[in-house]
Design an enzyme around this catalytic site. Structure first.
Site, PDB file in Angstrom:
ATOM      1  N   CYS A 116      -2.963 -14.210  -3.519  1.00  0.00           N
ATOM      2  CA  CYS A 116      -2.648 -14.658  -2.154  1.00  0.00           C
ATOM      3  C   CYS A 116      -2.905 -16.157  -2.020  1.00  0.00           C
ATOM      4  O   CYS A 116      -3.038 -16.677  -0.921  1.00  0.00           O
ATOM      5  CB  CYS A 116      -3.440 -13.870  -1.122  1.00  0.00           C
ATOM      6  SG  CYS A 116      -5.210 -14.006  -1.306  1.00  0.00           S
ATOM      7  N   SER A 168     -17.676  -6.944  -4.015  1.00  0.00           N
ATOM      8  CA  SER A 168     -19.010  -7.532  -4.191  1.00  0.00           C
ATOM      9  C   SER A 168     -19.790  -7.507  -2.875  1.00  0.00           C
ATOM     10  O   SER A 168     -21.005  -7.658  -2.870  1.00  0.00           O
ATOM     11  CB  SER A 168     -18.888  -8.969  -4.706  1.00  0.00           C
ATOM     12  OG  SER A 168     -18.063  -9.709  -3.847  1.00  0.00           O
ATOM     13  N   ARG A 175       0.843  -1.201   0.000  1.00  0.00           N
ATOM     14  CA  ARG A 175       0.000   0.000   0.000  1.00  0.00           C
ATOM     15  C   ARG A 175       0.876   1.249   0.000  1.00  0.00           C
ATOM     16  O   ARG A 175       0.563   2.238  -0.662  1.00  0.00           O
ATOM     17  CB  ARG A 175      -0.897   0.019   1.235  1.00  0.00           C
ATOM     18  CG  ARG A 175      -1.990  -1.016   1.208  1.00  0.00           C
ATOM     19  CD  ARG A 175      -2.796  -0.963   2.501  1.00  0.00           C
ATOM     20  NE  ARG A 175      -3.704  -2.082   2.574  1.00  0.00           N
ATOM     21  CZ  ARG A 175      -3.871  -2.861   3.631  1.00  0.00           C
ATOM     22  NH1 ARG A 175      -3.190  -2.628   4.741  1.00  0.00           N
ATOM     23  NH2 ARG A 175      -4.713  -3.865   3.602  1.00  0.00           N
ATOM     24  N   ASP A 193      -6.655  -7.183  -6.200  1.00  0.00           N
ATOM     25  CA  ASP A 193      -6.219  -7.976  -5.035  1.00  0.00           C
ATOM     26  C   ASP A 193      -7.331  -8.950  -4.639  1.00  0.00           C
ATOM     27  O   ASP A 193      -7.968  -8.796  -3.597  1.00  0.00           O
ATOM     28  CB  ASP A 193      -5.866  -7.027  -3.874  1.00  0.00           C
ATOM     29  CG  ASP A 193      -5.319  -7.782  -2.667  1.00  0.00           C
ATOM     30  OD1 ASP A 193      -4.800  -8.899  -2.849  1.00  0.00           O
ATOM     31  OD2 ASP A 193      -5.425  -7.261  -1.544  1.00  0.00           O
TER      32      ASP A 193
HETATM   33  N1  SAH Z   1      -7.433  -5.584  -1.008  1.00  0.00           N
HETATM   34  C1  SAH Z   1      -7.999  -5.834   0.297  1.00  0.00           C
HETATM   35  C2  SAH Z   1      -8.177  -7.310   0.608  1.00  0.00           C
HETATM   36  C3  SAH Z   1      -9.012  -8.048  -0.402  1.00  0.00           C
HETATM   37  S1  SAH Z   1      -9.796  -9.448   0.255  1.00  0.00           S
HETATM   38  C4  SAH Z   1      -7.136  -5.149   1.361  1.00  0.00           C
HETATM   39  O1  SAH Z   1      -6.101  -4.549   1.056  1.00  0.00           O
HETATM   40  O2  SAH Z   1      -7.516  -5.200   2.524  1.00  0.00           O
HETATM   41  C5  SAH Z   1     -10.825  -9.932  -1.063  1.00  0.00           C
HETATM   42  C6  SAH Z   1     -12.103  -9.152  -1.204  1.00  0.00           C
HETATM   43  O3  SAH Z   1     -12.679  -9.536  -2.453  1.00  0.00           O
HETATM   44  C7  SAH Z   1     -13.184  -9.432  -0.164  1.00  0.00           C
HETATM   45  O4  SAH Z   1     -13.544  -8.240   0.480  1.00  0.00           O
HETATM   46  C8  SAH Z   1     -14.384  -9.998  -0.967  1.00  0.00           C
HETATM   47  O5  SAH Z   1     -15.643  -9.506  -0.523  1.00  0.00           O
HETATM   48  C9  SAH Z   1     -14.096  -9.499  -2.350  1.00  0.00           C
HETATM   49  N2  SAH Z   1     -14.627 -10.301  -3.460  1.00  0.00           N
HETATM   50  C10 SAH Z   1     -14.663 -11.651  -3.579  1.00  0.00           C
HETATM   51  N3  SAH Z   1     -15.141 -12.007  -4.785  1.00  0.00           N
HETATM   52  C11 SAH Z   1     -15.422 -10.858  -5.452  1.00  0.00           C
HETATM   53  C12 SAH Z   1     -15.936 -10.558  -6.755  1.00  0.00           C
HETATM   54  N4  SAH Z   1     -16.252 -11.528  -7.616  1.00  0.00           N
HETATM   55  N5  SAH Z   1     -16.072  -9.269  -7.112  1.00  0.00           N
HETATM   56  C13 SAH Z   1     -15.743  -8.269  -6.247  1.00  0.00           C
HETATM   57  N6  SAH Z   1     -15.251  -8.505  -5.008  1.00  0.00           N
HETATM   58  C14 SAH Z   1     -15.088  -9.771  -4.615  1.00  0.00           C
END
Ligand code: SAH
Length: 393
Positions: free
Chosen positions: A337, A250, A211, A297
Protein backbone atom coordinates in the site's frame (compact mmCIF):
# COMPACT_ATOMS: atom_id res chain seq x y z
CA UNK A 1 -9.49 34.68 -0.47
CA UNK A 2 -5.99 35.13 -1.84
CA UNK A 3 -4.80 35.37 -5.44
CA UNK A 4 -1.93 33.27 -6.73
CA UNK A 5 -0.13 34.04 -9.99
CA UNK A 6 1.92 31.29 -11.60
CA UNK A 7 5.24 31.55 -13.38
CA UNK A 8 5.13 31.45 -17.17
CA UNK A 9 4.34 27.95 -18.50
CA UNK A 10 3.62 26.58 -15.04
CA UNK A 11 -0.10 26.23 -15.72
CA UNK A 12 0.45 23.30 -18.09
CA UNK A 13 -0.32 20.43 -15.68
CA UNK A 14 -3.32 22.35 -14.33
CA UNK A 15 -4.63 22.68 -17.88
CA UNK A 16 -4.61 18.89 -17.87
CA UNK A 17 -6.59 18.94 -14.60
CA UNK A 18 -3.78 17.81 -12.32
CA UNK A 19 -5.16 19.05 -8.97
CA UNK A 20 -1.99 20.36 -7.28
CA UNK A 21 -0.01 23.60 -7.57
CA UNK A 22 3.56 23.11 -6.38
CA UNK A 23 5.20 25.96 -4.49
CA UNK A 24 7.95 26.24 -7.13
CA UNK A 25 5.38 27.17 -9.78
CA UNK A 26 4.23 30.29 -7.95
CA UNK A 27 5.33 33.75 -9.12
CA UNK A 28 3.53 35.81 -6.48
CA UNK A 29 0.73 35.70 -3.93
CA UNK A 30 -1.63 38.62 -3.29
CA UNK A 31 -3.65 38.95 -0.09
CA UNK A 32 -3.34 37.92 3.52
CA UNK A 33 -1.65 34.56 3.63
CA UNK A 34 -3.47 32.48 6.22
CA UNK A 35 -2.92 28.75 5.91
CA UNK A 36 -6.00 26.93 4.67
CA UNK A 37 -7.26 30.07 2.92
CA UNK A 38 -9.06 29.71 -0.41
CA UNK A 39 -6.89 30.76 -3.32
CA UNK A 40 -7.85 31.78 -6.83
CA UNK A 41 -5.08 30.69 -9.19
CA UNK A 42 -4.16 32.62 -12.36
CA UNK A 43 -1.57 31.99 -15.06
CA UNK A 44 1.14 34.52 -15.91
CA UNK A 45 -1.25 36.27 -18.33
CA UNK A 46 -3.79 36.75 -15.54
CA UNK A 47 -6.24 34.13 -16.84
CA UNK A 48 -8.24 32.24 -14.23
CA UNK A 49 -7.18 28.59 -13.87
CA UNK A 50 -8.59 27.13 -10.67
CA UNK A 51 -9.68 27.64 -7.04
CA UNK A 52 -8.30 25.61 -4.15
CA UNK A 53 -6.96 25.50 -0.61
CA UNK A 54 -3.59 27.15 -0.01
CA UNK A 55 -1.11 25.70 2.44
CA UNK A 56 2.58 26.06 3.32
CA UNK A 57 4.64 23.21 1.85
CA UNK A 58 5.62 21.73 -1.48
CA UNK A 59 1.97 21.20 -2.50
CA UNK A 60 0.90 24.83 -2.21
CA UNK A 61 -2.65 24.59 -3.57
CA UNK A 62 -5.03 21.64 -3.66
CA UNK A 63 -7.52 22.40 -6.38
CA UNK A 64 -11.22 22.11 -5.55
CA UNK A 65 -12.54 23.34 -8.89
CA UNK A 66 -11.36 24.33 -12.35
CA UNK A 67 -14.60 26.26 -12.90
CA UNK A 68 -14.91 29.85 -11.76
CA UNK A 69 -17.45 29.10 -9.03
CA UNK A 70 -17.83 29.90 -5.33
CA UNK A 71 -16.91 27.29 -2.73
CA UNK A 72 -20.19 27.40 -0.83
CA UNK A 73 -23.00 25.14 0.40
CA UNK A 74 -24.03 24.40 -3.17
CA UNK A 75 -20.49 23.38 -4.07
CA UNK A 76 -20.13 20.94 -1.16
CA UNK A 77 -23.62 19.50 -1.73
CA UNK A 78 -22.91 18.92 -5.40
CA UNK A 79 -19.54 17.24 -4.78
CA UNK A 80 -20.83 15.00 -1.98
CA UNK A 81 -24.00 14.09 -3.88
CA UNK A 82 -21.86 13.06 -6.86
CA UNK A 83 -19.72 10.92 -4.53
CA UNK A 84 -22.80 9.19 -3.10
CA UNK A 85 -24.25 8.61 -6.53
CA UNK A 86 -21.03 6.91 -7.62
CA UNK A 87 -21.13 4.62 -4.54
CA UNK A 88 -24.71 3.68 -5.33
CA UNK A 89 -23.78 3.01 -8.94
CA UNK A 90 -21.06 0.55 -7.90
CA UNK A 91 -23.38 -1.10 -5.39
CA UNK A 92 -21.62 -0.41 -2.08
CA UNK A 93 -24.12 2.16 -0.73
CA UNK A 94 -27.80 1.44 0.00
CA UNK A 95 -26.95 -2.22 0.06
CA UNK A 96 -28.51 -4.41 2.77
CA UNK A 97 -25.41 -6.58 2.99
CA UNK A 98 -22.91 -3.75 3.08
CA UNK A 99 -22.80 -0.44 4.94
CA UNK A 100 -19.01 -0.04 5.04
CA UNK A 101 -17.57 2.02 2.22
CA UNK A 102 -15.46 5.04 1.33
CA UNK A 103 -17.70 7.91 0.33
CA UNK A 104 -14.97 10.44 -0.43
CA UNK A 105 -11.49 9.53 -1.61
CA UNK A 106 -9.68 12.87 -1.85
CA UNK A 107 -8.51 13.72 -5.36
CA UNK A 108 -10.42 10.68 -6.68
CA UNK A 109 -13.63 12.54 -5.82
CA UNK A 110 -12.33 16.02 -6.73
CA UNK A 111 -12.02 16.84 -3.03
CA UNK A 112 -8.28 16.84 -2.31
CA UNK A 113 -7.48 16.65 1.40
CA UNK A 114 -10.77 14.99 2.39
CA UNK A 115 -11.50 11.37 3.29
CA UNK A 116 -14.92 10.17 4.42
CA UNK A 117 -15.58 6.54 5.34
CA UNK A 118 -19.06 5.28 6.16
CA UNK A 119 -19.60 2.64 8.86
CA UNK A 120 -23.30 1.97 9.23
CA UNK A 121 -24.88 5.10 10.69
CA UNK A 122 -21.52 6.77 11.36
CA UNK A 123 -19.38 8.76 8.95
CA UNK A 124 -15.71 9.12 9.87
CA UNK A 125 -14.27 12.24 8.32
CA UNK A 126 -10.57 12.96 8.00
CA UNK A 127 -8.87 16.15 6.81
CA UNK A 128 -5.43 15.90 5.24
CA UNK A 129 -5.15 19.62 4.49
CA UNK A 130 -5.49 22.75 6.61
CA UNK A 131 -8.18 24.06 4.25
CA UNK A 132 -10.38 21.00 4.73
CA UNK A 133 -9.88 21.26 8.49
CA UNK A 134 -11.12 24.83 8.44
CA UNK A 135 -14.15 23.79 6.34
CA UNK A 136 -14.96 20.78 8.51
CA UNK A 137 -18.25 22.08 9.88
CA UNK A 138 -19.50 23.19 6.47
CA UNK A 139 -18.57 19.79 5.05
CA UNK A 140 -20.25 17.98 7.95
CA UNK A 141 -23.46 19.98 7.46
CA UNK A 142 -23.45 19.22 3.76
CA UNK A 143 -22.73 15.56 4.46
CA UNK A 144 -25.83 15.28 6.61
CA UNK A 145 -27.96 17.08 3.99
CA UNK A 146 -26.76 14.75 1.26
CA UNK A 147 -26.77 11.48 3.23
CA UNK A 148 -30.06 12.29 5.02
CA UNK A 149 -31.06 9.43 7.32
CA UNK A 150 -28.30 7.15 6.04
CA UNK A 151 -26.10 8.62 8.78
CA UNK A 152 -26.78 9.90 12.31
CA UNK A 153 -23.23 10.53 13.52
CA UNK A 154 -20.16 12.25 12.10
CA UNK A 155 -16.86 11.55 13.82
CA UNK A 156 -13.99 13.86 12.92
CA UNK A 157 -10.55 12.31 13.12
CA UNK A 158 -7.69 14.52 12.02
CA UNK A 159 -5.39 14.60 15.01
CA UNK A 160 -2.59 12.82 13.17
CA UNK A 161 -3.30 13.69 9.53
CA UNK A 162 -2.78 17.44 9.55
CA UNK A 163 0.55 19.24 9.23
CA UNK A 164 2.02 19.36 12.70
CA UNK A 165 3.44 22.84 12.20
CA UNK A 166 0.06 24.34 11.34
CA UNK A 167 -0.71 24.09 15.08
CA UNK A 168 -4.48 23.95 14.62
CA UNK A 169 -5.17 22.52 18.07
CA UNK A 170 -7.41 19.92 16.46
CA UNK A 171 -9.03 17.21 18.50
CA UNK A 172 -10.84 14.07 17.46
CA UNK A 173 -14.53 14.07 18.26
CA UNK A 174 -18.11 14.00 17.03
CA UNK A 175 -19.31 16.90 14.87
CA UNK A 176 -22.79 15.38 14.77
CA UNK A 177 -24.55 12.92 17.07
CA UNK A 178 -22.29 10.58 19.00
CA UNK A 179 -22.79 6.88 19.55
CA UNK A 180 -20.73 4.04 20.99
CA UNK A 181 -22.48 1.65 18.57
CA UNK A 182 -19.68 0.67 16.26
CA UNK A 183 -20.62 -2.52 14.44
CA UNK A 184 -20.60 -2.21 10.64
CA UNK A 185 -21.44 -4.68 7.92
CA UNK A 186 -19.12 -5.54 5.04
CA UNK A 187 -20.49 -7.99 2.48
CA UNK A 188 -22.68 -9.54 5.17
CA UNK A 189 -19.87 -9.87 7.74
CA UNK A 190 -19.85 -7.87 10.97
CA UNK A 191 -16.90 -5.82 12.21
CA UNK A 192 -16.25 -3.72 15.32
CA UNK A 193 -14.84 -0.44 14.02
CA UNK A 194 -12.59 1.42 16.44
CA UNK A 195 -12.59 4.88 14.86
CA UNK A 196 -11.48 6.37 18.17
CA UNK A 197 -8.20 4.51 18.60
CA UNK A 198 -7.85 2.50 15.40
CA UNK A 199 -5.55 3.13 12.46
CA UNK A 200 -6.76 5.35 9.61
CA UNK A 201 -10.52 5.80 10.05
CA UNK A 202 -10.69 2.56 12.07
CA UNK A 203 -10.78 -0.05 9.33
CA UNK A 204 -9.08 -0.83 6.02
CA UNK A 205 -12.07 -0.36 3.76
CA UNK A 206 -9.80 -0.65 0.74
CA UNK A 207 -9.39 -4.44 0.94
CA UNK A 208 -13.11 -5.27 0.62
CA UNK A 209 -12.98 -6.69 -2.91
CA UNK A 210 -9.69 -8.48 -2.30
CA UNK A 211 -11.13 -10.09 0.83
CA UNK A 212 -14.05 -11.38 -1.25
CA UNK A 213 -11.63 -12.94 -3.71
CA UNK A 214 -9.76 -14.55 -0.83
CA UNK A 215 -12.99 -16.05 0.48
CA UNK A 216 -13.41 -17.73 -2.88
CA UNK A 217 -10.02 -19.50 -2.50
CA UNK A 218 -10.34 -20.44 1.19
CA UNK A 219 -12.30 -23.66 1.12
CA UNK A 220 -10.43 -26.46 2.89
CA UNK A 221 -7.23 -24.45 3.16
CA UNK A 222 -4.91 -23.68 6.08
CA UNK A 223 -4.75 -19.92 6.09
CA UNK A 224 -2.14 -17.57 7.51
CA UNK A 225 -3.17 -13.90 7.66
CA UNK A 226 -0.06 -11.81 8.31
CA UNK A 227 -0.45 -8.17 9.42
CA UNK A 228 -4.07 -9.01 10.19
CA UNK A 229 -5.07 -5.79 12.03
CA UNK A 230 -8.88 -6.10 12.49
CA UNK A 231 -8.85 -9.52 10.84
CA UNK A 232 -10.77 -8.66 7.70
CA UNK A 233 -9.12 -11.39 5.64
CA UNK A 234 -9.41 -13.91 8.52
CA UNK A 235 -13.18 -13.55 8.84
CA UNK A 236 -13.72 -13.89 5.09
CA UNK A 237 -11.48 -16.99 5.04
CA UNK A 238 -13.61 -18.53 7.77
CA UNK A 239 -16.80 -17.90 5.88
CA UNK A 240 -15.14 -19.36 2.80
CA UNK A 241 -14.70 -22.67 4.63
CA UNK A 242 -11.03 -22.57 5.59
CA UNK A 243 -9.83 -25.54 7.65
CA UNK A 244 -7.87 -23.32 10.00
CA UNK A 245 -7.06 -19.62 10.13
CA UNK A 246 -4.09 -18.10 11.94
CA UNK A 247 -3.89 -14.32 12.30
CA UNK A 248 -0.65 -12.51 13.14
CA UNK A 249 -0.02 -8.88 14.08
CA UNK A 250 2.74 -7.31 16.18
CA UNK A 251 0.14 -5.21 17.99
CA UNK A 252 -1.61 -6.88 20.92
CA UNK A 253 -4.54 -4.50 20.40
CA UNK A 254 -4.95 -5.77 16.83
CA UNK A 255 -4.97 -9.34 18.12
CA UNK A 256 -7.80 -8.44 20.53
CA UNK A 257 -9.68 -6.86 17.63
CA UNK A 258 -9.32 -9.85 15.33
CA UNK A 259 -10.45 -12.19 18.11
CA UNK A 260 -13.47 -9.96 18.79
CA UNK A 261 -14.41 -9.86 15.10
CA UNK A 262 -14.09 -13.62 14.66
CA UNK A 263 -16.21 -14.13 17.78
CA UNK A 264 -18.82 -11.70 16.44
CA UNK A 265 -19.29 -13.71 13.25
CA UNK A 266 -18.37 -17.25 14.29
CA UNK A 267 -18.89 -17.57 18.04
CA UNK A 268 -16.95 -20.40 19.62
CA UNK A 269 -15.37 -21.47 16.32
CA UNK A 270 -12.09 -23.20 17.15
CA UNK A 271 -10.65 -22.95 13.62
CA UNK A 272 -9.19 -19.53 14.43
CA UNK A 273 -6.18 -18.54 16.50
CA UNK A 274 -4.37 -15.19 16.71
CA UNK A 275 -0.75 -14.43 17.61
CA UNK A 276 0.85 -11.15 18.72
CA UNK A 277 4.21 -11.53 16.98
CA UNK A 278 6.55 -9.85 14.59
CA UNK A 279 5.74 -11.02 11.07
CA UNK A 280 9.32 -11.63 10.01
CA UNK A 281 10.01 -13.64 13.13
CA UNK A 282 6.82 -15.66 12.77
CA UNK A 283 7.59 -16.51 9.13
CA UNK A 284 11.11 -17.52 10.02
CA UNK A 285 10.05 -19.78 12.88
CA UNK A 286 6.95 -21.38 11.38
CA UNK A 287 7.03 -24.93 10.11
CA UNK A 288 7.54 -25.76 6.46
CA UNK A 289 4.26 -26.47 4.58
CA UNK A 290 2.06 -25.44 7.54
CA UNK A 291 -0.12 -23.21 5.34
CA UNK A 292 -1.43 -23.30 1.79
CA UNK A 293 -3.01 -19.85 1.72
CA UNK A 294 -0.95 -16.92 2.97
CA UNK A 295 -1.85 -13.22 3.06
CA UNK A 296 0.88 -10.59 3.35
CA UNK A 297 -0.64 -7.13 3.81
CA UNK A 298 2.05 -5.07 5.56
CA UNK A 299 1.92 -1.36 6.39
CA UNK A 300 3.45 0.98 3.80
CA UNK A 301 7.20 0.27 3.75
CA UNK A 302 7.90 3.48 1.81
CA UNK A 303 6.07 6.60 2.88
CA UNK A 304 8.29 8.72 0.61
CA UNK A 305 10.28 8.26 -2.59
CA UNK A 306 13.62 8.39 -0.72
CA UNK A 307 12.66 5.25 1.22
CA UNK A 308 12.08 3.32 -2.01
CA UNK A 309 15.27 1.29 -2.02
CA UNK A 310 14.78 -0.05 1.51
CA UNK A 311 11.10 -0.66 0.87
CA UNK A 312 11.91 -2.82 -2.16
CA UNK A 313 14.33 -4.84 -0.05
CA UNK A 314 11.67 -5.16 2.65
CA UNK A 315 9.05 -6.50 0.23
CA UNK A 316 11.52 -8.98 -1.19
CA UNK A 317 12.65 -10.16 2.25
CA UNK A 318 9.07 -10.65 3.40
CA UNK A 319 7.87 -12.45 0.29
CA UNK A 320 10.87 -14.75 0.04
CA UNK A 321 9.99 -16.21 3.44
CA UNK A 322 6.43 -16.92 2.35
CA UNK A 323 7.57 -18.50 -0.92
CA UNK A 324 10.03 -20.70 0.94
CA UNK A 325 7.51 -21.98 3.47
CA UNK A 326 4.19 -22.22 1.61
CA UNK A 327 2.90 -25.72 0.87
CA UNK A 328 3.17 -26.85 -2.78
CA UNK A 329 -0.04 -25.85 -4.56
CA UNK A 330 -0.39 -22.94 -2.16
CA UNK A 331 -1.77 -19.51 -2.94
CA UNK A 332 -0.14 -16.27 -1.83
CA UNK A 333 -2.01 -12.95 -1.61
CA UNK A 334 0.68 -10.29 -1.37
CA UNK A 335 0.14 -6.51 -1.17
CA UNK A 336 1.83 -3.15 -1.07
CA UNK A 337 0.00 0.00 0.00
CA UNK A 338 3.07 2.24 -0.49
CA UNK A 339 2.14 5.00 -2.86
CA UNK A 340 5.84 5.53 -3.62
CA UNK A 341 6.23 1.94 -4.89
CA UNK A 342 4.73 1.51 -8.36
CA UNK A 343 2.90 -1.56 -9.57
CA UNK A 344 5.92 -2.58 -11.66
CA UNK A 345 8.37 -2.00 -8.82
CA UNK A 346 6.27 -4.10 -6.47
CA UNK A 347 6.07 -6.86 -9.05
CA UNK A 348 9.85 -6.71 -9.42
CA UNK A 349 10.31 -7.08 -5.65
CA UNK A 350 8.01 -10.12 -5.63
CA UNK A 351 9.70 -11.54 -8.73
CA UNK A 352 13.07 -11.24 -6.98
CA UNK A 353 11.65 -13.06 -3.96
CA UNK A 354 10.22 -15.85 -6.11
CA UNK A 355 13.55 -16.26 -7.92
CA UNK A 356 15.48 -16.36 -4.63
CA UNK A 357 13.19 -19.07 -3.28
CA UNK A 358 13.58 -21.15 -6.43
CA UNK A 359 9.82 -21.94 -6.46
CA UNK A 360 7.73 -21.98 -9.62
CA UNK A 361 5.27 -19.15 -9.34
CA UNK A 362 2.37 -18.05 -11.52
CA UNK A 363 0.32 -14.87 -11.33
CA UNK A 364 -3.39 -15.60 -10.99
CA UNK A 365 -4.69 -12.08 -10.32
CA UNK A 366 -3.36 -8.55 -10.20
CA UNK A 367 -5.22 -6.63 -7.54
CA UNK A 368 -5.74 -2.98 -6.76
CA UNK A 369 -7.83 -0.59 -4.71
CA UNK A 370 -11.59 -0.97 -5.06
CA UNK A 371 -14.08 1.16 -6.95
CA UNK A 372 -14.95 3.30 -3.93
CA UNK A 373 -11.29 4.45 -3.91
CA UNK A 374 -11.31 5.83 -7.46
CA UNK A 375 -8.21 7.22 -9.13
CA UNK A 376 -8.58 10.57 -10.85
CA UNK A 377 -6.98 9.83 -14.23
CA UNK A 378 -5.23 13.23 -14.13
CA UNK A 379 -3.78 12.39 -10.70
CA UNK A 380 -1.97 9.06 -11.02
CA UNK A 381 -0.47 9.63 -7.55
CA UNK A 382 -3.87 8.47 -6.24
CA UNK A 383 -3.06 4.86 -7.11
CA UNK A 384 -1.54 3.25 -4.03
CA UNK A 385 -2.82 -0.26 -3.34
CA UNK A 386 -1.53 -3.11 -5.46
CA UNK A 387 -1.49 -6.83 -4.93
CA UNK A 388 -0.70 -10.11 -6.61
CA UNK A 389 -2.35 -13.48 -6.16
CA UNK A 390 0.22 -16.15 -6.88
CA UNK A 391 0.02 -19.89 -7.34
CA UNK A 392 3.12 -21.55 -5.93
CA UNK A 393 3.91 -25.00 -7.30
N1 SAH B 1 -4.61 -6.54 6.52
C1 SAH B 1 -5.23 -5.56 7.37
C2 SAH B 1 -4.53 -4.21 7.35
C3 SAH B 1 -3.07 -4.28 7.71
S1 SAH B 1 -2.46 -2.80 8.38
C4 SAH B 1 -6.71 -5.41 6.98
O1 SAH B 1 -7.18 -6.04 6.03
O2 SAH B 1 -7.40 -4.66 7.65
C5 SAH B 1 -0.87 -3.26 8.89
C6 SAH B 1 -0.80 -4.00 10.20
O3 SAH B 1 0.54 -4.49 10.32
C7 SAH B 1 -1.04 -3.16 11.45
O4 SAH B 1 -2.09 -3.71 12.19
C8 SAH B 1 0.29 -3.25 12.26
O5 SAH B 1 0.09 -3.40 13.66
C9 SAH B 1 0.91 -4.49 11.69
N2 SAH B 1 2.38 -4.56 11.74
C10 SAH B 1 3.28 -3.58 11.48
N3 SAH B 1 4.53 -4.06 11.53
C11 SAH B 1 4.44 -5.38 11.83
C12 SAH B 1 5.39 -6.44 12.00
N4 SAH B 1 6.70 -6.22 11.88
N5 SAH B 1 4.93 -7.67 12.27
C13 SAH B 1 3.59 -7.91 12.39
N6 SAH B 1 2.66 -6.95 12.23
C14 SAH B 1 3.07 -5.71 11.95
Amino acid sequence: MIKIYLKRGKDESLRRFHPWVFSGAIQRIEGKQEEGELARVFNSDGEYIATGHWQIGSIAVRVLTFDDEPIDEGFWDQRLAAALEARMAIGVADNEQNNTYRLVHGEGDHLPGLIIDIYGQTAVMQAHSVGMHICRNEVAASLKRVMQDRIEHIFYKSETTLPFKADLGQENGFLLGGSPDNIALENGLKFHIDWLRGQKTGFFVDQRENRSLLEHYSHGRDVLNMFCYTGGFSVYAMRGGARKVHSVDSSAKAVDLVNANVELNFPGDSRHEAFAEDAFKFLQQMEQDAYDLIILDPPAFAKHKDALHNAMKGYTRLNVRAFEKIRPGGILFTFSCSQAVSKDQFRLAVFTAAAQSGRRVRILHQLHQPADHPINIYHPEGEYLKGLVLYVE
